[in-house]
Design a protein around this motif. Structure first.
Motif, PDB file in Angstrom:
ATOM      1  N   THR A 179       4.132 -12.111   3.421  1.00 37.69           N
ATOM      2  CA  THR A 179       4.336 -11.801   4.841  1.00 37.69           C
ATOM      3  C   THR A 179       5.432 -10.750   4.919  1.00 37.69           C
ATOM      4  N   LEU A 180       5.231  -9.731   5.752  1.00 31.58           N
ATOM      5  CA  LEU A 180       6.194  -8.650   5.882  1.00 31.58           C
ATOM      6  C   LEU A 180       6.741  -8.583   7.296  1.00 31.58           C
ATOM      7  N   PRO A 191       6.140 -11.787  11.826  1.00 31.28           N
ATOM      8  CA  PRO A 191       5.845 -11.257  10.498  1.00 31.28           C
ATOM      9  C   PRO A 191       4.336 -11.198  10.277  1.00 31.28           C
ATOM     10  N   VAL A 192       3.900 -10.180   9.567  1.00 29.08           N
ATOM     11  CA  VAL A 192       2.463  -9.938   9.378  1.00 29.08           C
ATOM     12  C   VAL A 192       2.074 -10.268   7.943  1.00 29.08           C
ATOM     13  N   GLU A 193       0.988 -11.007   7.810  1.00 31.21           N
ATOM     14  CA  GLU A 193       0.499 -11.357   6.474  1.00 31.21           C
ATOM     15  C   GLU A 193      -0.265 -10.183   5.888  1.00 31.21           C
ATOM     16  N   VAL A 196      -4.356  -7.899  -0.594  1.00 30.93           N
ATOM     17  CA  VAL A 196      -4.974  -6.748  -1.288  1.00 30.93           C
ATOM     18  C   VAL A 196      -5.798  -5.907  -0.314  1.00 30.93           C
ATOM     19  N   GLY A 197      -5.568  -4.605  -0.347  1.00 30.85           N
ATOM     20  CA  GLY A 197      -6.292  -3.675   0.512  1.00 30.85           C
ATOM     21  C   GLY A 197      -5.542  -3.283   1.768  1.00 30.85           C
ATOM     22  N   ASP A 198      -4.524  -4.076   2.148  1.00 28.01           N
ATOM     23  CA  ASP A 198      -3.760  -3.760   3.359  1.00 28.01           C
ATOM     24  C   ASP A 198      -2.705  -2.698   3.068  1.00 28.01           C
ATOM     25  N   ASN A 206       9.871  -7.175   2.758  1.00 24.66           N
ATOM     26  CA  ASN A 206       8.940  -8.089   2.108  1.00 24.66           C
ATOM     27  C   ASN A 206       9.412  -9.529   2.240  1.00 24.66           C
ATOM     28  N   GLY A 207       8.450 -10.448   2.343  1.00 23.99           N
ATOM     29  CA  GLY A 207       8.759 -11.870   2.443  1.00 23.99           C
ATOM     30  C   GLY A 207       8.935 -12.507   1.083  1.00 23.99           C
ATOM     31  N   ASN A 208       8.180 -13.587   0.839  1.00 28.60           N
ATOM     32  CA  ASN A 208       8.385 -14.363  -0.383  1.00 28.60           C
ATOM     33  C   ASN A 208       7.461 -13.981  -1.535  1.00 28.60           C
ATOM     34  N   GLY A 209       6.472 -13.148  -1.265  1.00 28.95           N
ATOM     35  CA  GLY A 209       5.535 -12.807  -2.325  1.00 28.95           C
ATOM     36  C   GLY A 209       5.919 -11.534  -3.074  1.00 28.95           C
TER      37      GLY A 209
END
Length: 638
Positions: A179-180, A191-193, A196-198, A206-209
């Motif tokens: 999530t950003l 926050p927007v999830e 791949v492809g986005d 950047n969030g937790n990923g």
């Protein structure tokens, strides 16, 4: 000669106008006291120093304008009038005329000092924007991680972005999920999830990923770099009103100088005046025609309005903007953080019968271990309701879906509808219908279940500022012809907020450059347009607008630096006060200009019909200046 630039002494570089005006005032007072004490020699040493210190800046600017641009301006006219008075005073041994000339210079010096102080503008906008960009990026080359300067990135490079880091440049996700926080760039409240492809934007958080991006455009073409260029471009554009003032000032000065020269030459040939009388009348003409009262018609008024606004929590950065805000006919509002609070909050809890407390206990037990902003809002709401809960175990986050765990060895679920409802049956129709209504109104709905039983749902949203609806209504009463809302949020959420506060026109899913386009479109129809915002993504539109207005508490550094006006306490109703103050200041300025011009005409007429003396001309000139200044001080009152 066209390349001549008069140098500026080092001691005046820091605060030249203020220092010069203070020193000039002290020297004029000492010179006058010396004359009153019959210390002529001392007075003739002190007063020339007042002329030099107080008049240097005006002389430098006037001569530079004359030699570089082949133009005459008010600065040079004032110096000529003051030197003429001093020369005549020496010639006729009327030394008080030297003091009169020094006072003329002092008045103009004080006006310049006040204007310079009031018109200061910070240049930190671009530097603050640059803080959103990383200097280096983690690039994967040949299977190894390398630190590479942003400027050296190439199309096709793969960039690694770890949790909590700024995204270094625009790119497309080729691996990972996270999530950003895009609020600094797009203004989206939630926050927007991203997967791949986005596409992701430089300057977002950047969030937790862990994400792997592929660069598809040069770093200088990134969204944040376009924001920087838009701010630079809009801030360098000179407002039409400023251009008009400069043309008028130079045209006026040119006309007065030409008329003064003609009056110093022609009367002996046409009317038989003596040369002494002719020069005397010409100098009186220059003194009484000097536009001190005309110039004082504007700045003291605007400065008084600025001081009044400051007392009411309205910071005007630029005196000209106080006038412009009164002429505003259209206003564009950013949504997130401006019309809304900018933080997700629980707005409604829909629980199965007798299950509301348990619903909050289960949701808080899981969300207390989550770092997601929506989870944080649920956790804080439960604390506010003084709900107590047991610690959850085996908590596991399901990216983009929800969170699961165990409470008392029974499974608990919190998340999206599909995620929770496919695992738990028995949801009542009224609960589903209520949740759908909330979603249609732009709310984010989180579902909760425990031990295989449905408990209900929690609606989360960015809440409207309490004063927003009333502020919009009052703006319409003031005659604002169009009010629009600009946001990076989705259309459904945007229209829901707009309906709640009474805004009819909505532009949603906008990037910063699109907001600029909307403001430009409004300017083509209404000319004077205000933009109200708080985020970095609003900076280009704030700079483009005729009047940029930032929220003082919620606003980002870039928005605060770019804006012309800051609402210090984030109180939207102060925008109504600012517009009223601007309209009042415009009325007072017009009244002062009419009075100043009328008095100049009166003094000019008296000079050639009643043959007033130079001291009387100076008294009339300075008296009109004082009256106009006092008139401007009326704006100090609410």
């Amino acid at each position: 000669m066209s390349s001549l630039t008069i140098p500026r002494p080092a001691f005046l570089k820091q605060h030249p106008e203020v220092i010069a005006a203070m020193l000039c005032g002290v020297l004029v007072l000492l010179g006058w006291l010396a004359l009153q004490s019959d210390w002529l020699g001392l007075a003739l040493l002190i007063l020339p120093a007042a002329y030099v210190i107080g008049g240097y800046e005006s002389a430098r600017e006037g001569l530079t304008t004359l030699f570089q641009e082949k133009e005459l301006d008010v600065d040079l006219l004032m110096i000529v009038a003051a030197l003429g008075a001093a020369g005549l005073g020496l010639w006729r041994q009327e030394y008080n005329l030297i003091v009169d000339g020094a006072i003329l210079i002092l008045i103009f010096s004080i006006s310049g000092a006040l204007e310079g102080y009031a018109m200061q503008r910070t240049e930190r906008s671009i530097r603050s924007l640059m803080n959103l960009t990383s200097d280096v990026a983690r690039v994967l080359r040949n299977g190894r991680e390398q630190s590479v300067a942003i400027a050296q990135l190439q199309i096709g490079d793969e960039v690694l972005v770890k949790p909590g880091e700024l995204v270094p440049t625009d790119g497309a996700i080729v691996e990972g999920f996270s999530t950003l926080n895009q609020a600094p760039i797009t203004g989206e409240s939630m926050p927007v999830e991203k997967t791949v492809g986005d596409e992701v934007f430089a300057g977002t958080i950047n969030g937790n990923g862990v994400l792997k991006l592929k660069i598809h455009q040069p770093p200088e073409s990134s969204l944040i770099q376009r924001v920087i260029r838009l701010v630079e471009q809009a801030q360098t554009e000179t407002p039409p009103s400023q251009q008009f003032i400069e043309r008028f000032e130079r045209g006026y000065a040119k006309a007065i100088v030409i008329a003064g020269i003609l009056l110093a030459i022609l009367p002996p040939f046409f009317w038989g005046w003596s040369w002494e009388t002719t020069i005397y009348r010409a100098l009186i003409f220059l003194v009484v025609a000097s536009p001190c009262a005309l110039m004082a018609a504007i700045m003291p008024t605007l400065l008084s309005g600025i001081a009044n606004g400051a007392r009411q929590g309205i910071l005007f950065k630029n005196g000209a903007q106080l006038e412009l805000i009164g002429r505003v006919r259209a206003i564009a509002f950013d949504k997130t953080g401006t019309l809304t609070m900018g933080k997700p909050q629980v707005v409604e809890v829909i629980a199965m019968p007798k299950a509301e407390t348990q619903l909050l206990q289960v949701a808080a037990a899981l969300e207390s271990l989550s770092e997601h902003p929506i989870g944080e809002s649920i956790f804080q709401y439960a604390r506010q309701q003084r709900v107590e809960w047991k610690q959850a175990t085996n908590v596991q986050a399901h990216a983009g879906q929800g969170i699961t765990g165990e409470i008392g060895q029974k499974q608990a679920l919190v998340g999206k509808a599909a995620f929770v409802r496919e695992r738990v049956n028995g949801w009542s129709d009224w609960l589903i219908a209520s949740a759908q209504q909330l979603e249609e109104a732009g709310k984010t709905v989180v579902w909760v279940a425990y031990a295989g039983e449905p408990l209900g749902a929690i609606a989360v949203a960015d809440t409207v500022r309490p004063e927003a609806k009333n502020a919009i209504a009052r703006l319409k009463q003031l005659g604002i012809q169009e009010i629009v809302m600009l946001t990076g949020d989705n259309e459904r959420t945007a229209r829901s907020i707009a309906r709640e506060i009474g805004i009819d026109q909505v532009y949603s899913e906008l990037l910063p450059e699109h907001k600029v386009d909307v403001v430009r479109s409004l300017q083509r129809r209404y000319q004077t347009v205000a933009m109200v915002g708080d985020g970095i993504n609003d900076a280009p539109a704030l700079a483009q607008a005729s009047v940029g207005i930032a929220m003082g508490t919620a606003g980002s550094d870039v928005a605060l630096d770019t804006a012309d006006i800051v609402l210090m306490a984030d109180r939207l109703e102060r925008l109504v006060t600012a517009i009223r103050l601007g309209r009042r200041s415009e009325r007072v300025v017009k009244q002062n200009i009419a009075f100043a011009l009328s008095f100049i005409v009166l003094l000019l007429t008296a000079n050639f019909i009643s043959h007033i003396t130079l001291p009387l001309g100076v008294i009339g000139h300075e008296g009109s200046t004082v009256l106009v200044t006092l008139s401007g001080l009326r704006l100090l009152k609410n």
